[in-house]
Write an enzyme that holds these catalytic residues in place. Structure first.
Site, PDB file in Angstrom:
ATOM      1  N   SER A 195       0.864  -1.189   0.000  1.00  0.00           N
ATOM      2  CA  SER A 195       0.000   0.000   0.000  1.00  0.00           C
ATOM      3  C   SER A 195       0.892   1.227   0.000  1.00  0.00           C
ATOM      4  O   SER A 195       2.058   1.152   0.406  1.00  0.00           O
ATOM      5  CB  SER A 195      -0.848  -0.020   1.276  1.00  0.00           C
ATOM      6  N   TYR A 210      -2.720  -1.174  10.347  1.00  0.00           N
ATOM      7  CA  TYR A 210      -2.585  -1.273   8.890  1.00  0.00           C
ATOM      8  C   TYR A 210      -1.225  -0.732   8.447  1.00  0.00           C
ATOM      9  O   TYR A 210      -0.497  -1.384   7.693  1.00  0.00           O
ATOM     10  CB  TYR A 210      -3.726  -0.486   8.235  1.00  0.00           C
TER      11      TYR A 210
HETATM   12  P1  NAD Z   1     -11.534  -5.957  -0.543  1.00  0.00           P
HETATM   13  O1  NAD Z   1     -12.169  -5.821   0.797  1.00  0.00           O
HETATM   14  O2  NAD Z   1     -12.309  -5.612  -1.767  1.00  0.00           O
HETATM   15  O3  NAD Z   1     -10.954  -7.422  -0.731  1.00  0.00           O
HETATM   16  C1  NAD Z   1     -10.321  -8.089   0.317  1.00  0.00           C
HETATM   17  C2  NAD Z   1     -10.225  -9.547  -0.044  1.00  0.00           C
HETATM   18  O4  NAD Z   1      -9.603 -10.234   1.052  1.00  0.00           O
HETATM   19  C3  NAD Z   1     -11.591 -10.211  -0.273  1.00  0.00           C
HETATM   20  O5  NAD Z   1     -11.484 -11.169  -1.301  1.00  0.00           O
HETATM   21  C4  NAD Z   1     -11.854 -10.884   1.062  1.00  0.00           C
HETATM   22  O6  NAD Z   1     -12.738 -11.988   0.974  1.00  0.00           O
HETATM   23  C5  NAD Z   1     -10.459 -11.335   1.423  1.00  0.00           C
HETATM   24  N1  NAD Z   1     -10.329 -11.644   2.839  1.00  0.00           N
HETATM   25  C6  NAD Z   1     -10.659 -10.843   3.883  1.00  0.00           C
HETATM   26  N2  NAD Z   1     -10.428 -11.496   5.032  1.00  0.00           N
HETATM   27  C7  NAD Z   1      -9.961 -12.733   4.704  1.00  0.00           C
HETATM   28  C8  NAD Z   1      -9.567 -13.869   5.440  1.00  0.00           C
HETATM   29  N3  NAD Z   1      -9.620 -13.869   6.769  1.00  0.00           N
HETATM   30  N4  NAD Z   1      -9.134 -14.959   4.774  1.00  0.00           N
HETATM   31  C9  NAD Z   1      -9.105 -14.965   3.403  1.00  0.00           C
HETATM   32  N5  NAD Z   1      -9.461 -13.919   2.659  1.00  0.00           N
HETATM   33  C10 NAD Z   1      -9.885 -12.823   3.304  1.00  0.00           C
HETATM   34  O7  NAD Z   1     -10.226  -5.066  -0.436  1.00  0.00           O
HETATM   35  P2  NAD Z   1      -9.205  -4.472  -1.535  1.00  0.00           P
HETATM   36  O8  NAD Z   1      -9.299  -3.002  -1.453  1.00  0.00           O
HETATM   37  O9  NAD Z   1      -9.324  -5.171  -2.827  1.00  0.00           O
HETATM   38  O10 NAD Z   1      -7.835  -4.868  -0.814  1.00  0.00           O
HETATM   39  C11 NAD Z   1      -6.973  -5.876  -1.307  1.00  0.00           C
HETATM   40  C12 NAD Z   1      -5.560  -5.561  -0.840  1.00  0.00           C
HETATM   41  O11 NAD Z   1      -5.167  -4.297  -1.360  1.00  0.00           O
HETATM   42  C13 NAD Z   1      -5.415  -5.461   0.679  1.00  0.00           C
HETATM   43  O12 NAD Z   1      -4.183  -6.032   1.074  1.00  0.00           O
HETATM   44  C14 NAD Z   1      -5.392  -3.965   0.913  1.00  0.00           C
HETATM   45  O13 NAD Z   1      -4.717  -3.625   2.093  1.00  0.00           O
HETATM   46  C15 NAD Z   1      -4.651  -3.509  -0.322  1.00  0.00           C
HETATM   47  N6  NAD Z   1      -4.820  -2.099  -0.649  1.00  0.00           N
HETATM   48  C16 NAD Z   1      -6.069  -1.593  -0.926  1.00  0.00           C
HETATM   49  C17 NAD Z   1      -6.181  -0.259  -1.249  1.00  0.00           C
HETATM   50  C18 NAD Z   1      -7.485   0.366  -1.583  1.00  0.00           C
HETATM   51  O14 NAD Z   1      -7.529   1.599  -1.687  1.00  0.00           O
HETATM   52  N7  NAD Z   1      -8.552  -0.377  -1.781  1.00  0.00           N
HETATM   53  C19 NAD Z   1      -5.048   0.555  -1.273  1.00  0.00           C
HETATM   54  C20 NAD Z   1      -3.805  -0.001  -0.983  1.00  0.00           C
HETATM   55  C21 NAD Z   1      -3.717  -1.336  -0.673  1.00  0.00           C
END
Ligand code: NAD
Length: 251
Positions: free
Chosen positions: A133, A146
């Site tokens: 991130s 986080y």
């Molecule tokens: P999201 O909530 O859309 O997806 C999260 C995924 O993780 C889902 O498929 C969910 O089912 C899965 N998950 C959650 N808990 C779980 C568990 N206990 N076991 C197995 N799977 C589990 O979120 P996203 O925004 O797509 O985030 C994905 C990654 O990207 C994360 O690591 C997040 O920190 C990172 N990220 C997101 C952003 C953003 O702005 N959305 C920015 C930087 C980094």
């Protein structure tokens, strides 16, 4: 189609960024193993769409991770993407939320990686991509667990890149800024409460305020970057932290 026939496990791929990475790799002919939580009917639909396998391991539990890695067998590409967020001042931060965020965002990647490496080394080729991130490079208030987990996964990625440098296996982080996914939508109410703001103020004055482009990153853009890191031409790209954040960390 250099990637045709390779196998990838993408954790947290039932939603958001992980799903976009899985879709992008599938378009390159990669066989996908999906993982994540969610509605069984929607997951069945995704499995059909991507001609994928699915493993529903809860990555908070190291024993479930070990079982998943044994059951799915060797993978060529490992994308450690599952992650969660909680927004609260540190003195009010629920300790169980701290433990869960560190377990999912950091420790789960350690376990999947340690089980995936031997087969990659044996094959002389592999790609490990960790969704970090912008918060692996900088911090925002009220996101202590986080920020800590994302800084840590960047350090873990560098370490494995060095350990695997002569094996044909690369390890890199992708560090998105704000991508419009359920994870971001879910933190808006807590941020409204923590900062005393309206929804519009959170979107414009907290989230997009960080991104000089004033645009959310699109999940598909992150998918395209992951595909690049898997290509033959990226064989010398390792130990790097790839920002895709609309200029956030340039400031
Ligand atoms: P999201 O909530 O859309 O997806 C999260 C995924 O993780 C889902 O498929 C969910 O089912 C899965 N998950 C959650 N808990 C779980 C568990 N206990 N076991 C197995 N799977 C589990 O979120 P996203 O925004 O797509 O985030 C994905 C990654 O990207 C994360 O690591 C997040 O920190 C990172 N990220 C997101 C952003 C953003 O702005 N959305 C920015 C930087 C980094």
């Amino acid at each position: 189609m250099f990637l045709k026939g390779k196998r990838a496990l993408v954790t947290g791929s039932t939603s958001g960024i992980g799903l976009a990475i899985a879709r992008a790799l599938h378009e390159e002919g990669v066989e996908i193993v999906l993982n994540g939580l969610g509605n069984p009917a929607e997951i069945t639909k995704l499995v059909g769409e991507l001609e994928a396998q699915f493993h529903g391991a809860n990555l908070l539990d190291p024993q479930e991770i070990e079982a998943m890695m044994r059951e799915i067998g060797p993978v060529d590409i490992l994308v450690n993407n599952a992650g969660m967020q909680h927004v609260a001042p540190v003195e009010d931060f629920p300790p169980e939320k701290w433990d869960a965020i560190i377990a999912l965002n950091l420790t789960a990647a350690f376990h999947t990686t340690r089980f995936a490496i031997p087969a990659m080394k044996k094959a002389g080729w592999g790609r490990i991509i960790n969704t970090a991130s912008a918060h692996s490079l900088t911090a925002s208030p009220f996101k202590s667990a986080y920020n800590a987990s994302k800084h840590a996964i960047a350090g873990f990625t560098k370490t494995i890149a060095l350990e695997l440098a002569q094996t044909g296996v690369t390890a890199n982080c992708i560090s998105p800024g704000y991508v419009w996914t359920p994870l971001i939508e879910g933190q808006i109410p807590d941020t409204m409460a923590a900062r005393g703001l309206t929804r519009e103020q959170v979107i414009n004055d907290v989230l997009l305020a960080k991104q000089p482009t004033k645009k959310f990153v699109q999940p598909e853009e992150v998918g395209a970057l992951a595909v690049f890191l898997c290509r033959k031409e990226a064989g010398n790209v390792t130990g790097a932290n790839w920002s895709i954040d609309g200029g956030w960390t340039a400031e």
